[in-house]
Enzyme design. Structure first.
Site, PDB file in Angstrom:
ATOM      1  CE1 TYR A 133      -2.941  -3.182   1.183  1.00  0.00           C
ATOM      2  CE2 TYR A 133      -4.458  -1.331   1.194  1.00  0.00           C
ATOM      3  CZ  TYR A 133      -4.229  -2.691   1.185  1.00  0.00           C
ATOM      4  OH  TYR A 133      -5.294  -3.555   1.172  1.00  0.00           O
ATOM      5  CE  LYS A 178       4.890 -17.374  -0.623  1.00  0.00           C
ATOM      6  NZ  LYS A 178       4.399 -18.748  -0.418  1.00  0.00           N
ATOM      7  CG  ASP A 209       2.030 -20.300   1.556  1.00  0.00           C
ATOM      8  OD1 ASP A 209       2.642 -20.079   2.622  1.00  0.00           O
ATOM      9  OD2 ASP A 209       2.579 -20.815   0.552  1.00  0.00           O
ATOM     10  CG  ASP A 233      -7.150  -5.925   2.912  1.00  0.00           C
ATOM     11  OD1 ASP A 233      -8.108  -5.551   3.596  1.00  0.00           O
ATOM     12  OD2 ASP A 233      -7.206  -6.087   1.675  1.00  0.00           O
ATOM     13  CG  ASP A 237     -12.020  -9.086   4.630  1.00  0.00           C
ATOM     14  OD1 ASP A 237     -11.741  -8.264   5.539  1.00  0.00           O
ATOM     15  OD2 ASP A 237     -12.638  -8.767   3.600  1.00  0.00           O
TER      16      ASP A 237
HETATM   17  C1  IPM Z   1      -9.855  -2.607   4.855  1.00  0.00           C
HETATM   18  C2  IPM Z   1     -10.271  -2.305   3.434  1.00  0.00           C
HETATM   19  C3  IPM Z   1      -9.330  -1.278   2.806  1.00  0.00           C
HETATM   20  C4  IPM Z   1      -7.946  -1.852   2.819  1.00  0.00           C
HETATM   21  C5  IPM Z   1      -9.751  -0.846   1.393  1.00  0.00           C
HETATM   22  C6  IPM Z   1     -11.159  -0.310   1.365  1.00  0.00           C
HETATM   23  C7  IPM Z   1      -8.806   0.149   0.781  1.00  0.00           C
HETATM   24  O1  IPM Z   1     -10.330  -3.471   2.692  1.00  0.00           O
HETATM   25  O2  IPM Z   1      -9.850  -1.687   5.685  1.00  0.00           O
HETATM   26  O3  IPM Z   1      -9.566  -3.760   5.148  1.00  0.00           O
HETATM   27  O4  IPM Z   1      -7.553  -2.543   1.893  1.00  0.00           O
HETATM   28  O5  IPM Z   1      -7.232  -1.608   3.788  1.00  0.00           O
HETATM   29 MG    MG Z   2     -10.083  -5.242   3.856  1.00  0.00          MG
END
Ligand code: IPM
Ligand code: MG
Length: 350
Positions: A133, A178, A209, A233, A237
Site C-alpha cells: 500500500y 512470505k 499461505d 487485509d 477478512d
Molecule cells: C480494509 C479495506 C481497505 C484496505 C480498502 C477499502 C482500501 O479493505 O480496511 O480492510 O484494503 O485496507
Molecule cells: Mg479489507
C-alpha cells in the site's frame, strides 16, 4: 476530547448512527462532554462534488482525538484516491488491530458445530502505512507496477506494538510473512524477531499461505499475529469468517496520539438502504474506542449487551435473524441501560 464521526457511504450511514446512540448515552449520562465532529468524506461526495475529501478535512481530523468511521466505497477508477488509505497515512495510524474472537453464544446461534468459540482468540496486528500500500505505482497499458516498501523503522514500530499487546495476553507473537518468495519480507521478519527478543516475547513465524490454512483448520495455535499491510487485509477478512459474519468484526487503527475505529466490513452497496446491515461491528468498534480511552467499564457493558443480543436472537439477517439495523441497535442500547442502572444500584447499596 473531540471525536470525529464519519458515516461515509452505503451501510456506513446506517450502522454508525447505532454506535453513536451508544456513545451519546454514555457521554450524556456521565457528563463526559465529548465533542462530536461530523465529517463528510467518501465516494458519495466525490460523485456529487468531484472530491472525496479535502486538505481541510484532514486538518479537521487532526484536531480530533479519535475517529469513529463507518465505511467508504473505494472505487478502482485510476484517478480515485482511497479516503481510508489517505487518512491512515496522513494521520499515521500505523497499527491496524483486528481481533478475531467470536461473540459468546454466536456458534450456538449459527449452529456451528465443527469448531469451538474458545479455540478462536487471535489479534491480527496489521502494519498500516507501507508494504504493497505504498502508493508508489506506475500504471500503464502494457505494464503496471506497485512498489512493495518494507522499512526497518515501520517493521520495528509495528512489532513493538504487537509485543505490547502480547504482553497483556499470552506473551506469544507470530510474524506472518512470505520471505521465501518476497525478499523484502526478510527485513520485516528479522525486525520482528529482534524486537520480540528485546521485549522478552516468545516469537515464532509462519509463511502466509500455510498460516491462511491454519487459521481455518487450527486457529488455537495462534494468539497475537503481526503481519504486513496486504496480508493483514486479506487475513482479517478470512479471520472474520471465524466470527460467523463480517458484520461482527471491529477494528482499531492506532497512532501515537490519536486513533481511528471502524468496522472491518465495507459500504456494502448490495444491501445499503434496506436497513438490514448488522450494526454490531460498528458498536464493537466503539467498544474498542472506549478501551483505548481507558473506559474499561463502559467497554465491558457494550460487550455484555452485544452478547445478550446474540443470546436472545435479536440479530440481523446475516445471522439468520429478522431484525433491522435499528432494532438491533436499540436492543443493545436498552441492555446497556439496564446493566448500567443495575450495577449503579449495586454500587449504591454496598
Ligand atoms: C480494509 C479495506 C481497505 C484496505 C480498502 C477499502 C482500501 O479493505 O480496511 O480492510 O484494503 O485496507
Ligand atoms: Mg479489507
Amino acid at each position: 476530547m473531540k471525536v470525529a464521526i464519519v458515516e461515509g457511504d452505503g451501510i456506513g450511514k446506517e450502522v454508525i448512527p447505532e454506535a453513536v446512540a451508544v456513545f451519546d448515552y454514555f457521554n450524556e449520562t456521565y457528563g463526559w462532554n465529548f465533542e462530536k465532529v461530523p465529517v463528510e468524506v467518501g465516494f458519495g461526495r466525490w460523485e456529487r462534488t468531484g472530491v472525496t475529501m479535502t486538505d481541510s478535512d484532514i486538518s479537521l481530523l487532526k484536531t480530533c482525538d479519535a475517529v469513529l468511521f463507518g465505511a467508504v466505497t473505494t472505487s478502482s477508477h485510476p484517478s480515485y484516491k482511497s479516503v481510508l488509505l489517505r487518512i491512515r497515512k496522513e494521520l499515521d495510524f500505523y497499527a491496524n488491530i483486528r481481533p478475531i474472537r467470536p461473540i459468546k453464544g454466536i456458534y450456538k446461534l449459527l449452529q456451528i458445530k465443527d469448531r469451538k468459540e474458545e479455540d478462536v482468540d487471535i489479534v491480527i496486528v496489521r502494519e498500516n502505512t507501507e508494504g504493497l500500500y505504498s502508493g508508489i505505482e506506475e500504471i500503464g497499458d502494457v505494464r503496471s507496477t506497485t512498489l512493495r516498501v518494507i522499512t526497518k523503522s515501520a517493521s520495528r514500530r509495528i512489532a513493538k506494538h504487537a509485543c505490547g499487546l502480547a504482553g497483556g495476553r499470552k506473551n506469544k507473537l507470530t510474524a506472518v510473512h512470505k520471505s521465501n518468495a518476497l525478499k523484502s519480507d526478510i527485513l520485516f521478519l528479522e525486525s520482528c524477531r529482534k524486537v520480540a527478543e528485546e521485549e522478552g516475547v516468545v516469537f515464532s513465524d509462519k509463511l502466509v499461505d500455510i498460516f491462511a490454512y491454519d487459521l481455518v483448520m487450527s486457529p488455537s495455535k495462534y494468539d497475537v499475529v503481526v503481519t504486513t499491510n496486504l496480508f493483514g487485509d486479506i487475513l482479517s477478512d478470512l479471520g472474520a469468517a471465524l466470527l460467523g459474519s463480517i458484520g461482527l468484526a471491529p477494528s482499531a487503527n492506532i497512532g501515537d496520539n490519536r486513533a481511528f475505529f471502524e468496522p472491518v466490513h465495507g459500504s456494502a452497496p448490495d444491501i445499503a438502504g434496506r436497513g438490514i446491515a448488522n450494526p454490531i461491528a460498528a458498536i464493537l468498534s466503539l467498544q474498542m474506542m472506549f478501551e483505548w480511552m481507558g473506559k474499561k467499564r463502559e467497554a465491558a457493558l457494550i460487550s455484555e449487551a452485544v452478547e445478550k443480543a446474540v443470546e436472545d436472537g435479536i440479530v440481523t439477517p446475516d445471522l439468520g435473524g429478522g431484525y433491522t439495523t435499528k432494532e438491533v441497535g436499540d436492543y443493545i442500547l436498552s441492555r446497556i441501560r439496564l446493566s448500567d442502572a443495575a450495577s449503579f444500584c449495586l454500587e449504591e447499596s454496598l
